[in-house]
Design a protein around this motif. Structure first.
Motif, PDB file in Angstrom:
ATOM      1  N   GLY A  43       0.521  -1.173  -0.022  1.00  0.00           N
ATOM      2  CA  GLY A  43       0.532   0.092  -0.024  1.00  0.00           C
ATOM      3  C   GLY A  43       1.041   1.530  -0.108  1.00  0.00           C
ATOM      4  N   GLY A  44       1.749   1.153   0.097  1.00  0.00           N
ATOM      5  CA  GLY A  44       2.539   2.513   0.776  1.00  0.00           C
ATOM      6  C   GLY A  44       3.418   2.273  -0.629  1.00  0.00           C
ATOM      7  N   VAL A  45       3.617   1.968  -1.676  1.00  0.00           N
ATOM      8  CA  VAL A  45       4.214   1.959  -2.848  1.00  0.00           C
ATOM      9  C   VAL A  45       2.800   2.747  -3.577  1.00  0.00           C
ATOM     10  CG1 VAL A  45       3.912   0.034  -4.407  1.00  0.00           C
ATOM     11  CG2 VAL A  45       6.205   1.942  -4.514  1.00  0.00           C
ATOM     12  N   THR A  46       1.457   2.764  -3.324  1.00  0.00           N
ATOM     13  CA  THR A  46       0.178   2.811  -4.473  1.00  0.00           C
ATOM     14  C   THR A  46       0.747   4.448  -4.006  1.00  0.00           C
ATOM     15  OG1 THR A  46      -0.638   0.915  -4.532  1.00  0.00           O
ATOM     16  CG2 THR A  46      -2.117   2.778  -4.405  1.00  0.00           C
ATOM     17  N   ALA A  47       0.335   4.698  -2.397  1.00  0.00           N
ATOM     18  CA  ALA A  47      -0.029   5.882  -2.046  1.00  0.00           C
ATOM     19  C   ALA A  47       1.483   6.852  -2.669  1.00  0.00           C
ATOM     20  CB  ALA A  47       0.113   5.925  -0.873  1.00  0.00           C
ATOM     21  N   ALA A  48       2.077   6.641  -3.228  1.00  0.00           N
ATOM     22  CA  ALA A  48       3.340   6.792  -3.592  1.00  0.00           C
ATOM     23  C   ALA A  48       3.440   7.390  -4.734  1.00  0.00           C
ATOM     24  CB  ALA A  48       5.251   6.422  -3.177  1.00  0.00           C
ATOM     25  N   VAL A  49       2.782   6.649  -5.343  1.00  0.00           N
ATOM     26  CA  VAL A  49       2.275   6.207  -6.592  1.00  0.00           C
ATOM     27  C   VAL A  49       1.081   7.750  -7.311  1.00  0.00           C
ATOM     28  CG1 VAL A  49       0.804   5.167  -8.869  1.00  0.00           C
ATOM     29  CG2 VAL A  49       2.948   4.596  -7.939  1.00  0.00           C
ATOM     30  N   LEU A  50       0.526   8.017  -6.596  1.00  0.00           N
ATOM     31  CA  LEU A  50      -0.683   8.568  -6.596  1.00  0.00           C
ATOM     32  C   LEU A  50      -0.359   9.450  -6.131  1.00  0.00           C
ATOM     33  CD1 LEU A  50      -3.629   6.239  -4.338  1.00  0.00           C
ATOM     34  CD2 LEU A  50      -3.267   7.396  -6.959  1.00  0.00           C
ATOM     35  N   MET A  51       0.889  10.308  -5.550  1.00  0.00           N
ATOM     36  CA  MET A  51       1.484  11.648  -4.862  1.00  0.00           C
ATOM     37  C   MET A  51       2.480  11.355  -5.676  1.00  0.00           C
ATOM     38  SD  MET A  51       4.714  11.936  -2.354  1.00  0.00           S
ATOM     39  CE  MET A  51       3.251  12.181  -0.448  1.00  0.00           C
ATOM     40  N   ARG A  52       3.434  11.211  -6.957  1.00  0.00           N
ATOM     41  CA  ARG A  52       3.934  11.402  -7.549  1.00  0.00           C
ATOM     42  C   ARG A  52       3.441  11.839  -9.222  1.00  0.00           C
ATOM     43  NH1 ARG A  52       8.841   8.597  -9.304  1.00  0.00           N
ATOM     44  NH2 ARG A  52       9.366  11.769  -9.559  1.00  0.00           N
ATOM     45  N   ALA A  53       1.889  11.711  -9.185  1.00  0.00           N
ATOM     46  CA  ALA A  53       1.044  11.923  -9.917  1.00  0.00           C
ATOM     47  C   ALA A  53       0.821  13.458 -10.216  1.00  0.00           C
ATOM     48  CB  ALA A  53      -0.697  10.874 -10.554  1.00  0.00           C
ATOM     49  N   VAL A  54       0.591  13.843  -8.782  1.00  0.00           N
ATOM     50  CA  VAL A  54       0.673  15.142  -8.310  1.00  0.00           C
ATOM     51  C   VAL A  54       1.788  15.926  -8.301  1.00  0.00           C
ATOM     52  CG1 VAL A  54      -0.455  17.172  -6.415  1.00  0.00           C
ATOM     53  CG2 VAL A  54      -2.030  14.678  -6.850  1.00  0.00           C
ATOM     54  N   LEU A  55       2.732  15.563  -7.497  1.00  0.00           N
ATOM     55  CA  LEU A  55       4.286  16.232  -8.050  1.00  0.00           C
ATOM     56  C   LEU A  55       4.543  16.280  -9.400  1.00  0.00           C
ATOM     57  CD1 LEU A  55       6.071  14.228  -5.244  1.00  0.00           C
ATOM     58  CD2 LEU A  55       5.127  16.764  -5.014  1.00  0.00           C
ATOM     59  N   ALA A  56       4.194  15.293 -10.005  1.00  0.00           N
ATOM     60  CA  ALA A  56       4.559  15.765 -11.653  1.00  0.00           C
ATOM     61  C   ALA A  56       3.716  16.417 -12.687  1.00  0.00           C
ATOM     62  CB  ALA A  56       4.533  13.900 -12.446  1.00  0.00           C
ATOM     63  N   ASP A  57       2.690  17.422 -12.043  1.00  0.00           N
ATOM     64  CA  ASP A  57       1.772  17.195 -12.590  1.00  0.00           C
ATOM     65  C   ASP A  57       2.123  19.041 -12.555  1.00  0.00           C
ATOM     66  OD1 ASP A  57      -0.389  19.183 -13.201  1.00  0.00           O
ATOM     67  OD2 ASP A  57      -1.970  17.426 -13.414  1.00  0.00           O
ATOM     68  N   PRO A  58       2.102  20.265 -13.999  1.00  0.00           N
ATOM     69  CA  PRO A  58       2.868  21.345 -14.337  1.00  0.00           C
ATOM     70  C   PRO A  58       2.439  22.187 -13.134  1.00  0.00           C
ATOM     71  CG  PRO A  58       2.135  20.757 -16.351  1.00  0.00           C
ATOM     72  CD  PRO A  58       1.982  19.369 -15.026  1.00  0.00           C
ATOM     73  N   ARG A  59       1.061  21.642 -13.075  1.00  0.00           N
ATOM     74  CA  ARG A  59      -0.132  22.332 -12.519  1.00  0.00           C
ATOM     75  C   ARG A  59      -0.038  23.325 -10.807  1.00  0.00           C
ATOM     76  NH1 ARG A  59      -5.310  19.692 -14.804  1.00  0.00           N
ATOM     77  NH2 ARG A  59      -4.337  18.501 -13.942  1.00  0.00           N
ATOM     78  N   LEU A  60       0.887  22.557 -10.263  1.00  0.00           N
ATOM     79  CA  LEU A  60       1.574  22.212  -8.900  1.00  0.00           C
ATOM     80  C   LEU A  60       1.314  23.304  -8.328  1.00  0.00           C
ATOM     81  CD1 LEU A  60       2.226  20.144  -6.027  1.00  0.00           C
ATOM     82  CD2 LEU A  60       3.861  19.940  -7.429  1.00  0.00           C
ATOM     83  N   LEU A  61       1.467  23.743  -6.990  1.00  0.00           N
ATOM     84  CA  LEU A  61       1.837  24.568  -5.991  1.00  0.00           C
ATOM     85  C   LEU A  61       2.405  23.939  -5.035  1.00  0.00           C
ATOM     86  CD1 LEU A  61       1.102  27.724  -5.549  1.00  0.00           C
ATOM     87  CD2 LEU A  61      -0.773  27.143  -3.989  1.00  0.00           C
ATOM     88  N   GLY A  62       3.358  24.322  -4.572  1.00  0.00           N
ATOM     89  CA  GLY A  62       3.573  24.218  -3.417  1.00  0.00           C
ATOM     90  C   GLY A  62       4.028  22.590  -3.234  1.00  0.00           C
ATOM     91  N   GLU A  63       4.227  21.978  -2.183  1.00  0.00           N
ATOM     92  CA  GLU A  63       4.941  21.116  -1.777  1.00  0.00           C
ATOM     93  C   GLU A  63       3.397  19.851  -0.870  1.00  0.00           C
ATOM     94  OE1 GLU A  63       8.065  21.236   1.237  1.00  0.00           O
ATOM     95  OE2 GLU A  63       9.327  21.542  -0.356  1.00  0.00           O
TER      96      GLU A  63
END
Lengths: 275, 275
Positions: A43-63
């Motif tokens: 489950g930890g790696v699935t959580a990381a995958v979902l987070m990466r989809a946000v971190l990889a998005d150019p629309r991202l604001l902040g951390e």
């Protein structure tokens, strides 16, 4: 369009969370055999995958400040699609909904809050426990049938995984030093995964194996990404404990401190169990 | 089409969480003046509204196990729409995404996990603290400018809201007896709201008023709805404490026990603060 998020150095974690952009807010990925759990991936790696989809998005604001992952079904071995939507962007915070689908069916859902951190007064009411240094604690491998655990070096201070000879225990606490194996410079997705390395607390209480799986996981990230990276590949100190068991569910909470004693993350989860 | 969820007995809480069905998975509601906070309504009542949209849905499986609410923007005084979608229904659990919108713009998002509870082994590692009986603790009203707090009878055992003469304090804990005012039979939406009655922990630490607001709130519900109802209108014992403060955010965790000593809910939140 964002660049493909690809494995940096061939570390299994980077491979497991690698995503390819397909359209704005849409990435594809693939389960990784090194992170297989009993049913579906760790489950930890699935959580990381979902987070990466946000971190990889150019629309991202902040951390990433907060991440909630709901494990609606087991992720099947194979490809998946992750859709991340910034539903609201404020001056200093941004709210995302994220979904992992397979064959068009939702398998995992998440919400992520990202935002800017500002210099403010700081203090901790959750100091790192006084424990022996990591080097003085033996590494204890998880059983071979838990593939994902081979990616983590665990040095238990209390509450190791029970085996056939372990009896019931009155308190569910596990405290350990943990880092990725092979060692790797810490980043926020890896920290998100590390929050889920604590085996289900029901096993500690019962002193035996009990089928159990996370239903919902929420993690708060307390440190800037820069502080997380500064941890390098040193072990983190983690501790986890249950709240209450009943009706087929229990909750457990965990904290992870850097080797420097900073609380990096607080994590809570609701877990399903069978007996 | 589900029946309208209307106020049962004219209690302000029932009025505040009343929803009218518009289409499958869609309800309309309206902010209630009795639950006004500094900016927008009390976050607890918004959490309860989002939960009610799930509870009112004829597609519902089981009871609410877990609720995460993300406060993306302040809810403006006036009408709102709540959309609840069961994204995945399993044999014993169901995963929902919920959104509160105003004028089509997302204001609050949520995920809810519902499910069936089964008789299993049960135990608590979070016993109710030993404290004086509620009747022996004076009621301490919140200041008049906090409208929503008038709906709760609070009897502080430690950590009351600071006033002009209160200094900084090294520990953020608040423990109190709390119930709805006027008294009302407890239900799960009211319990969800009660998890948010603890003022932001930064105020306790600083001993003064500091602008602060919940960013994300997660609550786990440990007891069947029947046990919650059996509480009647007796006060609940609640305690809340912060984890770590820094970068403009902190986390706090709370627990609420029934008068019979059962842990009914565990709640965690990430809070934004300014100084």
């Amino acid at each position: 369009m964002t660049e493909a998020v690809v494995a940096k150095d061939g570390h299994p974690f980077d491979e497991a969370v690698a995503l390819d952009p397909v359209a704005e807010g849409v990435h594809t990925g693939h389960t990784h055999p090194a992170y297989t759990n009993m049913v579906g991936p760790f489950g930890g790696v699935t959580a990381a995958v979902l987070m990466r989809a946000v971190l990889a998005d150019p629309r991202l604001l902040g951390e990433v400040l907060s991440l909630t992952v709901n494990y609606a079904a087991a992720v099947a071995e194979g490809p998946f699609e992750v859709t991340a939507t910034p539903v609201r962007t404020n001056r200093s915070t941004q709210h995302w909904t994220v979904a992992l689908t397979q064959g068009g069916a939702p398998v995992t859902t998440a919400t992520v809050v990202t935002g800017l951190r500002r210099p403010t007064w700081s203090d901790s009411e959750a100091p790192m426990p006084a424990v022996p240094r990591a080097d003085d604690v033996p590494v204890r491998p998880m059983p071979d049938f838990v593939a994902w655990a081979r990616n983590y070096e665990m040095r238990y201070l209390e509450g190791p995984l029970p085996d056939a000879d372990t009896g019931a225990h009155a308190d569910s606490t596990t405290t350990l030093w943990v880092r990725e194996q092979p060692s790797r410079t810490l980043d926020v997705p890896a920290l998100a995964a590390l929050c889920d390395v604590f085996y289900p607390r029901i096993l500690r209480r019962k002193g035996t194996f009990v089928p159990a799986g996370t239903v919902s996981l929420t993690t708060y990230f307390h440190a800037p990404a820069e502080t997380v990276r500064a941890q390098g590949n040193r072990p983190l100190l983690g501790t986890a404990k249950a709240g209450v068991f009943g009706g087929g569910y229990f909750d457990q909470s965990a904290r992870l401190w850097s080797a420097d004693g900073d609380l990096l993350a607080s994590s809570h989860q609701l877990v399903y169990f069978k007996e």
